[in-house]
Design a protein around this motif. Structure first.
Motif, PDB file in Angstrom:
ATOM      1  N   THR A 186      53.378  60.668  86.340  1.00 30.08           N
ATOM      2  CA  THR A 186      53.895  59.422  85.870  1.00 30.08           C
ATOM      3  C   THR A 186      52.878  58.508  84.892  1.00 30.08           C
ATOM      4  N   HIS A 187      51.599  59.264  85.161  1.00 31.87           N
ATOM      5  CA  HIS A 187      50.413  58.543  84.391  1.00 31.87           C
ATOM      6  C   HIS A 187      50.004  59.377  82.964  1.00 31.87           C
ATOM      7  N   GLN A 188      50.530  60.422  82.933  1.00 31.80           N
ATOM      8  CA  GLN A 188      50.254  61.379  81.428  1.00 31.80           C
ATOM      9  C   GLN A 188      51.586  62.305  81.446  1.00 31.80           C
ATOM     10  N   ALA A 189      51.544  62.919  80.342  1.00 33.99           N
ATOM     11  CA  ALA A 189      52.541  63.982  79.831  1.00 33.99           C
ATOM     12  C   ALA A 189      52.175  65.171  80.565  1.00 33.99           C
ATOM     13  N   ASP A 190      53.036  65.787  80.937  1.00 36.92           N
ATOM     14  CA  ASP A 190      52.940  67.312  82.004  1.00 36.92           C
ATOM     15  C   ASP A 190      53.244  67.033  83.178  1.00 36.92           C
ATOM     16  N   PHE A 191      52.781  68.065  83.976  1.00 40.14           N
ATOM     17  CA  PHE A 191      53.425  67.992  85.317  1.00 40.14           C
ATOM     18  C   PHE A 191      52.356  68.813  86.223  1.00 40.14           C
ATOM     19  N   PHE A 192      52.228  68.610  87.395  1.00 37.87           N
ATOM     20  CA  PHE A 192      51.478  69.406  88.459  1.00 37.87           C
ATOM     21  C   PHE A 192      52.223  70.562  88.844  1.00 37.87           C
ATOM     22  N   GLY A 193      51.970  71.786  88.633  1.00 38.12           N
ATOM     23  CA  GLY A 193      52.927  72.894  88.910  1.00 38.12           C
ATOM     24  C   GLY A 193      52.226  73.704  90.234  1.00 38.12           C
ATOM     25  N   TRP A 194      53.127  73.716  91.103  1.00 36.76           N
ATOM     26  CA  TRP A 194      53.052  74.541  92.468  1.00 36.76           C
ATOM     27  C   TRP A 194      53.377  75.878  92.207  1.00 36.76           C
ATOM     28  N   GLY A 195      52.299  76.777  91.964  1.00 33.87           N
ATOM     29  CA  GLY A 195      52.790  78.158  91.730  1.00 33.87           C
ATOM     30  C   GLY A 195      53.295  78.684  93.153  1.00 33.87           C
TER      31      GLY A 195
ATOM     32  N   GLY B 287      57.909  61.766  90.627  1.00 39.48           N
ATOM     33  CA  GLY B 287      56.973  62.069  89.768  1.00 39.48           C
ATOM     34  C   GLY B 287      55.645  61.596  90.644  1.00 39.48           C
ATOM     35  N   MET B 288      54.445  61.833  90.324  1.00 34.48           N
ATOM     36  CA  MET B 288      53.390  61.604  90.976  1.00 34.48           C
ATOM     37  C   MET B 288      52.173  60.671  89.915  1.00 34.48           C
ATOM     38  N   GLY B 289      51.698  59.676  90.438  1.00 33.70           N
ATOM     39  CA  GLY B 289      50.751  59.099  89.890  1.00 33.70           C
ATOM     40  C   GLY B 289      49.429  59.682  89.989  1.00 33.70           C
ATOM     41  N   ALA B 290      48.602  59.120  89.206  1.00 34.03           N
ATOM     42  CA  ALA B 290      47.144  59.499  89.216  1.00 34.03           C
ATOM     43  C   ALA B 290      46.541  59.484  90.619  1.00 34.03           C
ATOM     44  N   ASP B 291      46.576  58.490  91.604  1.00 34.63           N
ATOM     45  CA  ASP B 291      46.189  58.220  92.782  1.00 34.63           C
ATOM     46  C   ASP B 291      46.762  59.723  93.713  1.00 34.63           C
TER      47      ASP B 291
END
Length: 166
Positions: free
Chosen positions: A65-74, A150-154
Motif C-alpha cells: 500500500t506504500h509503494q508500487a509492486d508486491f511482496f511475493g511469497w514463493g 495489501g500491506m504497508g511499510a510497517d
C-alpha cells in the motif's frame, strides 16, 4: 541511509528491502531426509512430483500500500494431475489467458497461521513468469485478508524481521 540486502540467489547487493521470500520445495518433500530426497521425488525449481502428488511453484502476491509492486511469497501449490500436465504443456508458452485452476497451499506460512491445504486459485503466466496464487473470495484467513487489503511499510518491516531478513 539507504536500505540494501544481499541476495541469497545471486550473491549481489540490491538496494531497498527484500520483496520476496521463497520455499525451495513443498513441505511434504522438504521433510524427506536430504540424502533420500532426490531419489524419492522428481523435482526442479518449478515443478515437483512425489508419490502420485503434483506441485507447482508459484508466487502468492501481497500488494504493497506504500509503494508500487508486491511482496511475493514463493510457495508451492499442490494440484491435480490434469492441472500439472496443462502447466507442463504451457511451460514455455503464454498461459496467462488460461482460466484460474484450483490447488491447495503446500507450504505453511507460519506468520499468518496459513495451513497446508488452504484452497488457492492458480493463474498461469507467460513463459518467463511463475504462476500467481490468489486465495479464494470466501477465505477470511489473515493471509487472504492481507492479500485483498495489501500491506504497508510497517507490516513489510515486521515480516522481514520475523523472517530474519533484517
Amino acid at each position: 541511509m539507504s536500505e540494501a540486502f544481499v541476495c541469497s540467489v545471486c550473491g549481489q547487493t540490491h538496494e531497498g528491502l527484500p520483496t520476496q521470500w521463497a520455499w525451495k520445495l513443498p513441505d511434504l518433500v522438504w521433510a524427506i531426509p536430504e540424502g533420500d530426497r532426490e531419489s524419492a521425488a522428481d523435482f526442479t525449481e518449478d515443478v515437483c512430483a512425489y508419490d502420485g502428488r503434483f506441485f507447482i511453484r508459484c508466487v502468492l502476491p501481497i500488494p504493497f500500500t506504500h509503494q508500487a509492486d508486491f511482496f511475493g511469497w514463493g510457495v508451492w501449490a499442490e494440484v491435480g494431475r490434469s492441472t500439472f500436465l496443462r502447466y507442463l504443456d504451457l511451460y514455455e508458452a503464454d498461459g496467462s489467458t488460461e482460466p484460474p485452476l484450483p490447488g491447495t497451499l503446500a507450504n505453511v506460512i507460519s506468520l499468518y497461521g496459513a495451513p497446508l491445504g488452504q484452497p488457492v486459485l492458480i493463474q498461469f503466466g507467460t513463459a518467463s513468469e511463475r504462476p500467481m496464487l490468489r486465495l479464494t473470495n470466501d477465505d477470511m484467513s489473515p493471509l487472504a485478508r492481507e492479500q485483498r487489503a495489501g500491506m504497508g511499510a510497517d507490516r513489510h518491516h515486521e515480516i522481514l524481521k520475523a523472517l530474519g531478513a533484517l
